[in-house]
Design an enzyme around this catalytic site. Structure first.
Site, PDB file in Angstrom:
ATOM      1  CE  LYS A 181      -3.143  -3.070   0.122  1.00 41.37           C
ATOM      2  NZ  LYS A 181      -3.970  -3.724   1.098  1.00 41.37           N
TER       3      LYS A 181
HETATM    4  C1  LIG Z   1      -5.088  -4.817   1.539  1.00 42.78           C
HETATM    5  C2  LIG Z   1      -6.539  -4.629   1.556  1.00 42.78           C
HETATM    6  C3  LIG Z   1      -7.306  -4.823   2.716  1.00 42.78           C
HETATM    7  C4  LIG Z   1      -6.754  -5.422   3.974  1.00 42.78           C
HETATM    8  O1  LIG Z   1      -5.715  -4.718   4.556  1.00 42.78           O
HETATM    9  P1  LIG Z   1      -4.672  -5.531   5.489  1.00 42.78           P
HETATM   10  O2  LIG Z   1      -3.902  -4.444   6.146  1.00 42.78           O
HETATM   11  O3  LIG Z   1      -3.851  -6.379   4.590  1.00 42.78           O
HETATM   12  O4  LIG Z   1      -5.456  -6.323   6.451  1.00 42.78           O
HETATM   13  C5  LIG Z   1      -8.658  -4.503   2.686  1.00 42.78           C
HETATM   14  N1  LIG Z   1      -9.243  -4.042   1.578  1.00 42.78           N
HETATM   15  C6  LIG Z   1      -8.555  -3.860   0.434  1.00 42.78           C
HETATM   16  C7  LIG Z   1      -9.268  -3.331  -0.755  1.00 42.78           C
HETATM   17  C8  LIG Z   1      -7.182  -4.167   0.378  1.00 42.78           C
HETATM   18  O5  LIG Z   1      -6.507  -4.019  -0.763  1.00 42.78           O
END
Ligand SMILES: *Cc1c(COP(=O)(O)O)cnc(C)c1O
Length: 381
Positions: A181
């Protein structure tokens, strides 16, 4: 090797983490509050609550909104499983809504999906491109529904004049700090809100449902509050340990310092891809509209057929370009199939998913590498 996404860790990031490691508090210390303050200042929300992952954030946001057994939650199937799993954690039912041309929840189909049991809408800002939040909010108000944005892709994005996370059009917004991210803390997440009630509940839920705030005590000791020991605390809700450590928050603060340059870099790369593929016959790109400022977590493109997608994926892999698919429709996963969601439920999302491929996009991707990716794609066709 060029992957579809990658973290960027600087010397300052490492220094910030080492400082915490040498300090007295490696968890439950002041870095947590500092990260939350900085994050809410950046997004423009009143409150922010740091949690151990984006998934934990979605779970707690649903609990704060009192999602329960028998309730329904509407979300997009073109997302990571966590966007819908949070409903299942609470015993509620995920309802999937089809997408539009940009891969976003089609707000025009919302009304058809709303029933007496609907409680929450989770719009997903797919790839970093914000949903039409004002339209979704209008419907939510009419039917008294709560909006929790899955803003995991959209740190730094804007819709009209609102920064994603300021909760102008929603009740809560959830972010993730997984390494793919925009900014990372290893694992981690954040919930933003402007609602004090949600904020206080989220703080408790992330730490076992326990409070040490005297003004909130409910037991009889309340009458003799001045006499009780400083060890006293109350567990009032069934919460979790979803805390983020000070080590992670120090990294988060340091990463957040660089967010504007990260977004700028991502948009420059996306702009280069846009130009390269604008008139390409075999590649469809997603264009941002004038109301949208894309934070470009991903650069998703679509090819003509599933067969072609399969071949191009492997061709690029052979050339050391590791792409990714976003996403397999959530209800296609075996777990959801067992829950009896039928294939064909959201035909546009299924078609999108079959033809999509996310090509490399991250802040430290070099200009030569971007050119290499573009050349290899044209070489394939
Ligand atoms: C990565 C992601 C999540 C979950 O986040 P984590 O920190 O990995 O638990 C939720 N929604 C979307 C759209 C994502 O890409």
């Amino acid at each position: 090797m060029i992957s579809y996404a990658k973290q960027f860790i600087s010397k300052e990031d490492i220094k910030a983490v080492v400082e915490v490691l040498k300090s007295d508090f490696i968890t439950c210390g002041l870095k947590v509050q500092e990260f939350e303050r900085r994050f809410s200042r950046y997004t423009g929300s009143k409150y922010a609550v740091a949690v151990s992952s984006g998934t934990a954030g979605l779970h707690l946001a649903c609990l704060a909104a009192e999602l329960e057994k028998g309730d329904e939650l509407i979300t997009s199937p073109l997302s990571f499983a966590a966007s819908a799993n949070c409903a299942l954690y609470c015993g509620a039912k995920p309802i999937f809504i089809d997408i539009n041309e940009q891969g976003l929840m089609d707000e025009n189909s919302l009304k058809k999906k709303i029933t007496k049991r609907t409680k929450i809408i989770i719009p997903v800002h797919y790839g970093g491109l914000p949903c039409k939040l004002d339209k979704i909010q209008k419907i939510a108000k009419k039917y008294k529904l709560i909006i929790i944005e899955d803003a995991v892709h959209a740190l730094g994005a804007r819709y009209k004049k609102s920064k994603i996370g300021d909760c102008k059009y929603s009740d809560m917004a959830v972010f993730s700090f997984h390494p793919v991210k925009h900014i990372t803390t290893g694992e981690g997440g954040m919930i933003t809100t402007n609602n004090r009630k949600y904020y206080e509940k989220l703080l408790m839920l992330r730490t076992h449902g326990i409070t040490k705030d005297k003004s909130k005590y409910v037991s009889k000791v309340k009458s003799q509050i001045s006499n009780i020991g400083s060890w006293y605390h109350e567990m009032q809700l069934l919460g979790y340990n979803y805390r983020l450590t000070d080590i992670q928050c120090a990294l988060g603060i340091s990463q957040l310092n660089k967010i504007d340059s990260f977004i700028k870099k991502r948009r420059e790369i996306a702009n280069k891809y846009d130009k390269a593929f604008k008139n390409a016959k075999n590649i469809e790109i997603i264009k941002e509209s004038k109301d949208q400022f894309n934070a470009y977590h991903l650069y998703p493109v679509r090819v003509k057929e599933n067969k072609t997608r399969f071949r191009i994926f492997n061709y690029l892999k052979k050339n050391n370009i590791y792409c990714q698919i976003h996403y397999i429709p959530i209800y296609w996963h075996p777990y959801y199939q067992k829950l009896d969601y039928k294939k064909g439920l959201c035909s546009k999302a299924e078609d999108f998913s079959q033809r999509e491929i996310s090509i490399p996009l991250y802040a430290s991707l070099k200009s030569e590498e971007v050119n290499y990716v573009i050349n290899k794609i044209f070489e394939f066709f």
